[in-house]
Design a protein around this motif. Structure first.
Motif, PDB file in Angstrom:
ATOM      1  N   ILE A   8       0.855  -1.199   0.000  1.00  8.41           N
ATOM      2  CA  ILE A   8       0.000   0.000   0.000  1.00  8.41           C
ATOM      3  C   ILE A   8       0.886   1.242   0.000  1.00  8.41           C
ATOM      4  O   ILE A   8       1.674   1.457   0.919  1.00  8.41           O
ATOM      5  CB  ILE A   8      -0.911   0.031   1.238  1.00  8.41           C
ATOM      6  CG1 ILE A   8      -1.704  -1.280   1.342  1.00  8.41           C
ATOM      7  CG2 ILE A   8      -1.847   1.234   1.174  1.00  8.41           C
ATOM      8  CD1 ILE A   8      -2.481  -1.417   2.662  1.00  8.41           C
ATOM      9  N   LYS A  35      -2.655   5.683  -4.805  1.00 12.94           N
ATOM     10  CA  LYS A  35      -3.792   6.523  -5.215  1.00 12.94           C
ATOM     11  C   LYS A  35      -3.495   7.407  -6.419  1.00 12.94           C
ATOM     12  O   LYS A  35      -4.410   7.798  -7.140  1.00 12.94           O
ATOM     13  CB  LYS A  35      -4.323   7.332  -4.038  1.00 12.94           C
ATOM     14  CG  LYS A  35      -3.369   8.287  -3.390  1.00 12.94           C
ATOM     15  CD  LYS A  35      -4.025   8.911  -2.153  1.00 12.94           C
ATOM     16  CE  LYS A  35      -2.987   9.621  -1.317  1.00 12.94           C
ATOM     17  NZ  LYS A  35      -3.471  10.007   0.005  1.00 12.94           N
ATOM     18  N   CYS A  42       9.975  14.162  -3.549  1.00 18.35           N
ATOM     19  CA  CYS A  42      10.298  15.336  -2.728  1.00 18.35           C
ATOM     20  C   CYS A  42      11.783  15.659  -2.869  1.00 18.35           C
ATOM     21  O   CYS A  42      12.163  16.837  -2.821  1.00 18.35           O
ATOM     22  CB  CYS A  42       9.989  15.062  -1.265  1.00 18.35           C
ATOM     23  SG  CYS A  42       8.257  15.072  -0.842  1.00 18.35           S
ATOM     24  N   ASP A  75      -5.785   3.279  -6.908  1.00 20.34           N
ATOM     25  CA  ASP A  75      -6.971   3.384  -6.051  1.00 20.34           C
ATOM     26  C   ASP A  75      -6.482   3.822  -4.665  1.00 20.34           C
ATOM     27  O   ASP A  75      -5.290   3.755  -4.374  1.00 20.34           O
ATOM     28  CB  ASP A  75      -7.684   2.025  -5.956  1.00 20.34           C
ATOM     29  CG  ASP A  75      -9.148   2.160  -5.546  1.00 20.34           C
ATOM     30  OD1 ASP A  75      -9.543   3.215  -5.026  1.00 20.34           O
ATOM     31  OD2 ASP A  75      -9.891   1.171  -5.732  1.00 20.34           O
ATOM     32  N   GLU A  76      -7.436   4.257  -3.845  1.00 19.45           N
ATOM     33  CA  GLU A  76      -7.074   4.665  -2.487  1.00 19.45           C
ATOM     34  C   GLU A  76      -7.475   3.568  -1.508  1.00 19.45           C
ATOM     35  O   GLU A  76      -8.616   3.092  -1.535  1.00 19.45           O
ATOM     36  CB  GLU A  76      -7.795   5.979  -2.136  1.00 19.45           C
ATOM     37  CG  GLU A  76      -7.361   6.518  -0.797  1.00 19.45           C
ATOM     38  CD  GLU A  76      -7.910   7.917  -0.531  1.00 19.45           C
ATOM     39  OE1 GLU A  76      -8.257   8.632  -1.490  1.00 19.45           O
ATOM     40  OE2 GLU A  76      -8.005   8.262   0.658  1.00 19.45           O
ATOM     41  N   VAL A  77      -6.547   3.176  -0.662  1.00 19.46           N
ATOM     42  CA  VAL A  77      -6.855   2.156   0.338  1.00 19.46           C
ATOM     43  C   VAL A  77      -7.574   2.830   1.504  1.00 19.46           C
ATOM     44  O   VAL A  77      -7.157   3.889   1.987  1.00 19.46           O
ATOM     45  CB  VAL A  77      -5.564   1.455   0.814  1.00 19.46           C
ATOM     46  CG1 VAL A  77      -5.859   0.510   1.981  1.00 19.46           C
ATOM     47  CG2 VAL A  77      -4.929   0.694  -0.349  1.00 19.46           C
ATOM     48  N   PRO A 104       2.726   4.552   3.732  1.00 24.58           N
ATOM     49  CA  PRO A 104       1.845   5.670   3.356  1.00 24.58           C
ATOM     50  C   PRO A 104       2.456   7.047   3.533  1.00 24.58           C
ATOM     51  O   PRO A 104       1.785   8.056   3.297  1.00 24.58           O
ATOM     52  CB  PRO A 104       0.664   5.495   4.312  1.00 24.58           C
ATOM     53  CG  PRO A 104       1.312   4.966   5.566  1.00 24.58           C
ATOM     54  CD  PRO A 104       2.481   4.111   5.110  1.00 24.58           C
ATOM     55  N   LEU A 263      -3.626   6.616   6.471  1.00 27.75           N
ATOM     56  CA  LEU A 263      -3.986   5.201   6.413  1.00 27.75           C
ATOM     57  C   LEU A 263      -3.472   4.436   7.636  1.00 27.75           C
ATOM     58  O   LEU A 263      -4.126   3.511   8.125  1.00 27.75           O
ATOM     59  CB  LEU A 263      -3.453   4.547   5.133  1.00 27.75           C
ATOM     60  CG  LEU A 263      -3.761   3.050   5.115  1.00 27.75           C
ATOM     61  CD1 LEU A 263      -5.230   2.799   4.868  1.00 27.75           C
ATOM     62  CD2 LEU A 263      -2.884   2.303   4.168  1.00 27.75           C
ATOM     63  N   ILE A 294       6.899   0.394   6.591  1.00 27.13           N
ATOM     64  CA  ILE A 294       8.230   0.933   6.278  1.00 27.13           C
ATOM     65  C   ILE A 294       8.125   2.420   5.914  1.00 27.13           C
ATOM     66  O   ILE A 294       7.033   2.960   5.774  1.00 27.13           O
ATOM     67  CB  ILE A 294       8.913   0.148   5.122  1.00 27.13           C
ATOM     68  CG1 ILE A 294       8.070   0.235   3.847  1.00 27.13           C
ATOM     69  CG2 ILE A 294       9.139  -1.299   5.523  1.00 27.13           C
ATOM     70  CD1 ILE A 294       8.776  -0.333   2.607  1.00 27.13           C
ATOM     71  N   CYS A 339      22.485  11.660   2.409  1.00 23.08           N
ATOM     72  CA  CYS A 339      21.650  12.795   2.019  1.00 23.08           C
ATOM     73  C   CYS A 339      22.518  13.965   1.580  1.00 23.08           C
ATOM     74  O   CYS A 339      23.383  14.413   2.321  1.00 23.08           O
ATOM     75  CB  CYS A 339      20.763  13.198   3.180  1.00 23.08           C
ATOM     76  SG  CYS A 339      19.570  14.407   2.644  1.00 23.08           S
TER      77      CYS A 339
HETATM   78  P1  FAD Z   1       6.165   8.607   0.246  1.00 23.69           P
HETATM   79  O1  FAD Z   1       7.310   8.588  -0.678  1.00 23.69           O
HETATM   80  O2  FAD Z   1       5.498   9.895   0.573  1.00 23.69           O
HETATM   81  O3  FAD Z   1       5.073   7.618  -0.360  1.00 23.69           O
HETATM   82  C1  FAD Z   1       3.802   7.447   0.211  1.00 23.69           C
HETATM   83  C2  FAD Z   1       2.857   7.056  -0.917  1.00 23.69           C
HETATM   84  O4  FAD Z   1       1.678   6.454  -0.373  1.00 23.69           O
HETATM   85  C3  FAD Z   1       2.401   8.256  -1.736  1.00 23.69           C
HETATM   86  O5  FAD Z   1       2.657   8.019  -3.108  1.00 23.69           O
HETATM   87  C4  FAD Z   1       0.906   8.344  -1.430  1.00 23.69           C
HETATM   88  O6  FAD Z   1       0.140   8.805  -2.535  1.00 23.69           O
HETATM   89  C5  FAD Z   1       0.571   6.898  -1.098  1.00 23.69           C
HETATM   90  N1  FAD Z   1      -0.592   6.724  -0.229  1.00 23.69           N
HETATM   91  C6  FAD Z   1      -0.766   7.262   1.007  1.00 23.69           C
HETATM   92  N2  FAD Z   1      -1.945   6.843   1.514  1.00 23.69           N
HETATM   93  C7  FAD Z   1      -2.499   6.028   0.584  1.00 23.69           C
HETATM   94  C8  FAD Z   1      -3.727   5.288   0.542  1.00 23.69           C
HETATM   95  N3  FAD Z   1      -4.606   5.322   1.551  1.00 23.69           N
HETATM   96  N4  FAD Z   1      -3.994   4.566  -0.570  1.00 23.69           N
HETATM   97  C9  FAD Z   1      -3.115   4.531  -1.609  1.00 23.69           C
HETATM   98  N5  FAD Z   1      -1.946   5.214  -1.615  1.00 23.69           N
HETATM   99  C10 FAD Z   1      -1.654   5.942  -0.524  1.00 23.69           C
HETATM  100  N6  FAD Z   1      14.971  12.004   1.186  1.00 23.69           N
HETATM  101  C11 FAD Z   1      16.229  11.647   0.798  1.00 23.69           C
HETATM  102  O7  FAD Z   1      16.634  10.499   0.974  1.00 23.69           O
HETATM  103  N7  FAD Z   1      17.056  12.545   0.200  1.00 23.69           N
HETATM  104  C12 FAD Z   1      16.682  13.824  -0.031  1.00 23.69           C
HETATM  105  O8  FAD Z   1      17.464  14.613  -0.584  1.00 23.69           O
HETATM  106  C13 FAD Z   1      15.372  14.227   0.357  1.00 23.69           C
HETATM  107  N8  FAD Z   1      14.951  15.494   0.130  1.00 23.69           N
HETATM  108  C14 FAD Z   1      13.710  15.875   0.531  1.00 23.69           C
HETATM  109  C15 FAD Z   1      13.314  17.193   0.337  1.00 23.69           C
HETATM  110  C16 FAD Z   1      12.061  17.629   0.753  1.00 23.69           C
HETATM  111  C17 FAD Z   1      11.647  19.059   0.538  1.00 23.69           C
HETATM  112  C18 FAD Z   1      11.175  16.704   1.391  1.00 23.69           C
HETATM  113  C19 FAD Z   1       9.809  17.143   1.841  1.00 23.69           C
HETATM  114  C20 FAD Z   1      11.560  15.381   1.580  1.00 23.69           C
HETATM  115  C21 FAD Z   1      12.822  14.951   1.168  1.00 23.69           C
HETATM  116  N9  FAD Z   1      13.255  13.630   1.370  1.00 23.69           N
HETATM  117  C22 FAD Z   1      14.527  13.258   0.978  1.00 23.69           C
HETATM  118  C23 FAD Z   1      12.409  12.661   2.134  1.00 23.69           C
HETATM  119  C24 FAD Z   1      11.665  11.641   1.260  1.00 23.69           C
HETATM  120  O9  FAD Z   1      10.880  12.293   0.299  1.00 23.69           O
HETATM  121  C25 FAD Z   1      10.765  10.762   2.131  1.00 23.69           C
HETATM  122  O10 FAD Z   1      11.474  10.341   3.274  1.00 23.69           O
HETATM  123  C26 FAD Z   1      10.284   9.537   1.365  1.00 23.69           C
HETATM  124  O11 FAD Z   1       9.466   9.935   0.304  1.00 23.69           O
HETATM  125  C27 FAD Z   1       9.541   8.552   2.276  1.00 23.69           C
HETATM  126  O12 FAD Z   1       9.020   7.487   1.534  1.00 23.69           O
HETATM  127  P2  FAD Z   1       7.625   6.819   1.981  1.00 23.69           P
HETATM  128  O13 FAD Z   1       7.449   5.622   1.111  1.00 23.69           O
HETATM  129  O14 FAD Z   1       7.585   6.675   3.436  1.00 23.69           O
HETATM  130  O15 FAD Z   1       6.541   7.942   1.649  1.00 23.69           O
END
Ligand code: FAD
Length: 403
Positions: A8, A35, A42, A75-77, A104, A263, A294, A339
């Protein structure tokens, strides 16, 4: 063979685990439910604010994962039925799993800042999820007058990407220096220190007149000025600090306090901290069996909330799930993080770290003597090299996650 894993969230953590599960075992039935059809990273999004990069250059679709045999569902979970081992979606279809992975990302604690809410983000953007919000902030920078102030409200720990508020201030100052040189950035911070602080301050001194009367960046620390932002006045773009100081900006960027993505709350995976507790060996939730969390949403101790760490956790989690599905012992993992922060043209600083489980297996800890930050005595050429490494990291990393 043929066992089902439902992932998810197709962000950094989710895309990585889905791809690496298929690479470990191409008979696994892996479904990724995300979704949005397009993911915007980012990482590097602060460069969109200075104008050095387009938003499109940060966008990825899921064709690469499809080529690895991952089934993609847009889709959205809405929740997880633990008894039935089913992932539930807004579209009405339920997806059965043997193992489920949840990644998420984060959500915002708007209620911690009086006067702020999701309804205000077109006026006071957070831009802490890249995409439309990044464009709102960029357009405000383009529209502000020469001589105006950009106010950034930095968040309290823990939050997504510890160096990113300070990289953002740097990229905005870099833009202002070129186009609006009478302007400045003020960072209002509830914290009294931040990651890579000495290197950031060195760069700000070299590039932006830090601590001079013409400083283009000011950092108001949480102790000396009690600068944590506790409220806003949306109409006048004024930040209100914990001692009642009012700081008005031509642009106000509030990065709110954070918690695990919605979520994680809907599926009962968080504890009282607002984050998801997991077994560090497997990233399996300590609240619900057969479901792993994770990325930013989980609590991983010394590992920061970064994309690099989410990718590292995704690979560890994929290997653990493969072992668990095949009745094998799960090997004790190690993790890495790195980083880069782009602080100006041809000027970057970096941090790397390597991590392992503590002897009792309960905590992720930094390996003593591993990692470090860029040298304080680096030459301009070294800073340029770090910038070029940052761009090649981005290209290699997004290839690893999405292609
Ligand atoms: P995300 O990548 O946010 O993924 C979550 C996903 O889940 C999204 O696509 C969302 O649409 C989906 N989702 C959520 N809820 C649902 C649901 N109910 N149903 C279906 N889909 C859902 N990290 C680095 O390593 N190096 C960097 O240089 C760096 N620079 C950054 C700069 C900025 C300005 C920011 C804000 C962040 C930066 N990061 C960087 C951090 C990095 O972006 C995050 O740590 C990383 O994206 C985390 O991954 P994740 O899978 O936890 O979440």
């Amino acid at each position: 063979a043929g066992q089902r894993v439902v992932v998810i969230g197709g962000g950094t953590g989710g895309a990585t685990v889905a791809k690496y599960l298929r690479r470990l075992d191409n008979t696994l039935d892996v479904t990724l439910i995300e979704k949005n059809a397009i993911y915007t990273t980012c990482y590097m999004s602060n460069e969109v604010l200075s104008g050095d990069r387009t938003l499109e250059s940060l966008q990825f679709n899921y064709d690469g994962l499809k080529a690895h045999g991952v089934k993609i569902v847009t889709d959205e979970v809405t929740g997880i039925n633990y008894d039935g081992k089913l992932v539930l979606t807004k579209g009405g279809i339920s997806y059965p799993y043997d193992r489920c992975v949840v990644s998420p990302g984060i959500d915002f604690r708007y209620d911690q800042i009086a006067g702020y809410s999701e309804a205000a983000i077109e006026t006071i953007p957070h831009a802490w999820k890249a995409g439309a919000q990044t464009v709102v902030l960029r357009n405000q920078l383009l529209a502000m007058p020469n001589g105006g102030t950009v106010v950034i409200a930095a968040p309290p720990n823990p939050y997504r990407c510890p160096p990113a508020p300070y990289e953002r201030a740097s990229q905005i100052a870099y833009y202002l220096k070129q186009h609006k040189p009478n302007s400045k950035v003020i960072i209002l911070d509830p914290k009294t220190s931040f990651t890579k602080q000495a290197l950031f301050e060195q760069a700000w001194t070299e590039l932006y007149g830090y601590k001079t009367s013409n400083a283009m960046i000011e950092w108001w620390s949480g102790d000396t000025k009690a600068a944590g932002v506790v409220g806003v006045d949306v109409a006048s773009k004024t930040a209100i600090t914990q001692f009642g100081d009012r700081v008005q900006g031509a642009v106000l960027n509030v990065i709110p306090p954070q918690k695990a993505g919605k979520l994680a709350f809907d599926a009962d995976l968080v504890d009282s901290t607002g984050w998801c507790p997991v077994n560090k060996l497997t990233f399996e939730s300590t609240r619900h069996a057969n479901v792993h969390v994770i990325g930013d949403a989980c609590m991983a101790d010394a590992l920061p909330k970064s994309g690099f760490a989410a990718n590292s956790e995704g690979k560890v989690c994929a290997a653990a799930i493969y072992a668990l599905l095949n009745g094998q012992e799960v090997e004790s993992p190690s993790f890495s993080n790195g980083c880069y922060s782009l602080v100006g043209k041809d000027y970057a600083i970096s941090v790397v770290g390597v991590y392992r489980l503590s002897d009792d297996g309960k905590l992720v800890e930094s390996i003593p003597g591993s990692g470090g930050v860029s040298s304080a005595t680096a030459t301009a050429q070294d800073r340029l090299f770090d910038a070029s490494y940052a761009y090649s990291w981005y290209n290699n990393f997004t290839q690893d996650v999405f292609k």
